[in-house]
Design a protein around this motif. Structure first.
Motif, mmCIF file in Angstrom:
data_model
loop_
_atom_site.group_PDB
_atom_site.id
_atom_site.type_symbol
_atom_site.label_atom_id
_atom_site.label_comp_id
_atom_site.label_asym_id
_atom_site.label_seq_id
_atom_site.Cartn_x
_atom_site.Cartn_y
_atom_site.Cartn_z
ATOM 1 N N UNK A 190 0.851 -1.189 0.000
ATOM 2 C CA UNK A 190 0.000 0.000 0.000
ATOM 3 C C UNK A 190 0.888 1.240 0.000
ATOM 4 N N UNK A 191 0.752 2.057 -1.023
ATOM 5 C CA UNK A 191 1.628 3.213 -1.181
ATOM 6 C C UNK A 191 1.163 4.423 -0.382
ATOM 7 N N UNK A 192 0.095 4.254 0.399
ATOM 8 C CA UNK A 192 -0.376 5.389 1.191
ATOM 9 C C UNK A 192 0.217 5.390 2.599
ATOM 10 N N UNK A 193 1.151 4.471 2.870
ATOM 11 C CA UNK A 193 1.842 4.460 4.154
ATOM 12 C C UNK A 193 3.341 4.553 3.905
ATOM 13 N N UNK A 194 4.073 5.034 4.914
ATOM 14 C CA UNK A 194 5.526 5.119 4.785
ATOM 15 C C UNK A 194 6.121 3.727 4.604
ATOM 16 N N UNK A 195 5.629 2.768 5.383
ATOM 17 C CA UNK A 195 6.145 1.402 5.258
ATOM 18 C C UNK A 195 5.862 0.833 3.877
ATOM 19 N N UNK A 196 4.674 1.103 3.372
ATOM 20 C CA UNK A 196 4.338 0.613 2.040
ATOM 21 C C UNK A 196 5.251 1.194 0.977
ATOM 22 N N UNK A 197 5.583 2.465 1.088
ATOM 23 C CA UNK A 197 6.491 3.093 0.135
ATOM 24 C C UNK A 197 7.884 2.472 0.214
ATOM 25 N N UNK A 198 8.338 2.210 1.444
ATOM 26 C CA UNK A 198 9.659 1.611 1.621
ATOM 27 C C UNK A 198 9.695 0.201 1.035
ATOM 28 N N UNK A 199 8.653 -0.574 1.300
ATOM 29 C CA UNK A 199 8.593 -1.937 0.770
ATOM 30 C C UNK A 199 8.541 -1.917 -0.756
ATOM 31 N N UNK A 200 7.816 -0.954 -1.310
ATOM 32 C CA UNK A 200 7.733 -0.848 -2.770
ATOM 33 C C UNK A 200 9.107 -0.617 -3.374
ATOM 34 N N UNK A 201 9.902 0.245 -2.751
ATOM 35 C CA UNK A 201 11.248 0.500 -3.262
ATOM 36 C C UNK A 201 12.124 -0.744 -3.165
ATOM 37 N N UNK A 202 12.049 -1.461 -2.045
ATOM 38 C CA UNK A 202 12.868 -2.660 -1.878
ATOM 39 C C UNK A 202 12.466 -3.751 -2.863
ATOM 40 N N UNK A 203 11.171 -3.901 -3.079
ATOM 41 C CA UNK A 203 10.688 -4.942 -3.986
ATOM 42 C C UNK A 203 10.873 -4.569 -5.451
ATOM 43 N N UNK A 204 11.253 -3.341 -5.707
ATOM 44 C CA UNK A 204 11.498 -2.941 -7.103
ATOM 45 C C UNK A 204 12.741 -3.618 -7.663
ATOM 46 N N UNK A 205 13.614 -4.077 -6.776
ATOM 47 C CA UNK A 205 14.843 -4.731 -7.223
ATOM 48 C C UNK A 205 14.560 -6.181 -7.588
ATOM 49 N N UNK A 206 15.045 -6.601 -8.744
ATOM 50 C CA UNK A 206 14.980 -7.989 -9.169
ATOM 51 C C UNK A 206 16.325 -8.647 -8.888
ATOM 52 N N UNK A 207 16.344 -9.964 -8.946
ATOM 53 C CA UNK A 207 17.561 -10.697 -8.585
ATOM 54 C C UNK A 207 18.749 -10.292 -9.447
ATOM 55 N N UNK A 208 18.528 -10.012 -10.717
ATOM 56 C CA UNK A 208 19.626 -9.697 -11.624
ATOM 57 C C UNK A 208 20.057 -8.236 -11.560
ATOM 58 N N UNK A 209 19.353 -7.416 -10.802
ATOM 59 C CA UNK A 209 19.703 -5.998 -10.708
ATOM 60 C C UNK A 209 20.903 -5.802 -9.778
ATOM 61 N N UNK A 210 21.838 -4.991 -10.201
ATOM 62 C CA UNK A 210 22.939 -4.604 -9.313
ATOM 63 C C UNK A 210 22.658 -3.248 -8.691
ATOM 64 N N UNK A 211 22.245 -2.293 -9.504
ATOM 65 C CA UNK A 211 21.888 -0.969 -8.997
ATOM 66 C C UNK A 211 20.786 -0.396 -9.876
ATOM 67 N N UNK A 212 19.939 0.427 -9.272
ATOM 68 C CA UNK A 212 18.859 1.087 -9.990
ATOM 69 C C UNK A 212 18.950 2.585 -9.758
ATOM 70 N N UNK A 213 18.751 3.340 -10.816
ATOM 71 C CA UNK A 213 18.728 4.787 -10.690
ATOM 72 C C UNK A 213 17.436 5.222 -10.009
ATOM 73 N N UNK A 214 17.438 6.440 -9.515
ATOM 74 C CA UNK A 214 16.223 6.974 -8.897
ATOM 75 C C UNK A 214 15.092 7.001 -9.923
ATOM 76 N N UNK A 215 15.409 7.352 -11.159
ATOM 77 C CA UNK A 215 14.379 7.396 -12.199
ATOM 78 C C UNK A 215 13.760 6.025 -12.423
ATOM 79 N N UNK A 216 14.581 4.974 -12.378
ATOM 80 C CA UNK A 216 14.053 3.626 -12.581
ATOM 81 C C UNK A 216 13.213 3.187 -11.389
ATOM 82 N N UNK A 217 13.629 3.555 -10.192
ATOM 83 C CA UNK A 217 12.820 3.249 -9.016
ATOM 84 C C UNK A 217 11.458 3.933 -9.100
#
Length: 262
Positions: free
Chosen positions: A11-38
């Motif tokens: 849920x993106x309407x909570x701080x925790x939800x926003x944080x989890x969304x950012x963490x889950x944006x990473x896939x196993x093959x990702x090394x680094x993601x730009x802010x724009x990609x996040x």
């Protein structure tokens, strides 16, 4: 055997939800993601993503690099404290290592998460098959040997969800007919092993067996051996993988009985 995320969107309407969304944006093959990609992957406003990512950096859940952001070692520390997976991996590793020494082929340990397989461990040597699997990676259940094993012993709700959905065709050999997949699952219950023949990745063959709980009705995990077409004969390894899975199940059962004793 690639990665992805299967959990429901936070849920993106909570701080925790926003944080989890950012963490889950990473896939196993990702090394680094730009802010724009996040921002693109999460749908968060740029300013919000930047602020929350900064908080995650302070808490060692993300690292900031010249290429953007990457998952931090703090997440690894937390992950290793996850009791069920940690205990399973600690008990399974000797059996996985023995299986690798006997076969010198790639060995996996996987568990069910929703309608997907999550790979808990992978052991492979210098001549291991070129496989996209990663520890922590995910795959649909219908197109891998481990997934078929777990699906065969899964609850009715999970089997209905998988067999009632449109099965993704990942290669020309992927089984996408529910009736055929259902017959394969019945065969798994009869023989104690499942096979994959270039169904998740071209050029790869696989055999897997379930790690059953004490009542023998539920698979708490599955072990597989994977090798390339041309050299690997999965049928010749079914006894070995079944024995490893059975031995691990016995060890887990003894550990469970000991833990329940007063």
């Amino acid at each position: 055997m690639t990665s992805g995320t299967s959990s429901s969107p936070p849920h993106l309407d909570t701080v925790l939800g926003k944080a989890v969304a950012l963490l889950r944006a990473f896939h196993v093959d990702d090394t680094a993601l730009s802010l724009a990609e996040l921002v693109r992957r999460t749908g968060l406003p740029k300013a919000t993503a930047h602020r929350v990512a900064g908080d995650l950096v302070e808490h060692r859940l993300l690292d900031r690099t010249r290429h953007g952001y990457r998952l931090s070692g703090g997440l690894f520390e937390l992950g290793m404290r996850a009791a069920p997976e940690r205990s399973l991996l600690e008990l399974a590793m000797p059996f996985l290592q023995d299986l690798y020494e006997r076969t010198h082929e790639t060995v996996h340990l996987g568990v069910q998460d929703g309608v997907e397989v999550v790979y808990v461990a992978k052991i492979g040597g210098h001549r291991q098959a070129r496989s996209p699997s990663r520890t922590g990676g995910r795959m649909p259940m219908h197109c891998t040997a481990i997934g078929k094993v777990l699906l065969a012993y899964a609850s009715d709700d999970v089997r209905t969800a998988v067999l009632g959905s449109e099965l993704e065709r990942r290669t020309p050999h992927t089984v996408v007919a529910p009736g055929l997949l259902r017959r394969q699952l019945t065969r798994v219950l009869e023989t104690g092993v499942a096979f994959e023949r270039e169904e998740s990745t071209p050029g790869l063959l696989c055999v897997a067996a379930p790690v059953l709980d004490p009542d023998g009705r539920t698979a708490v995990a599955a072990i597989s051996i994977t090798g390339p077409v041309g050299r690997f004969r999965p049928e010749s390894h079914q006894t070995a993988v079944r024995a490893a899975a059975t031995s691990l199940a016995s060890t887990l059962g003894r550990r469970g009985r000991t833990a329940r004793q007063p």
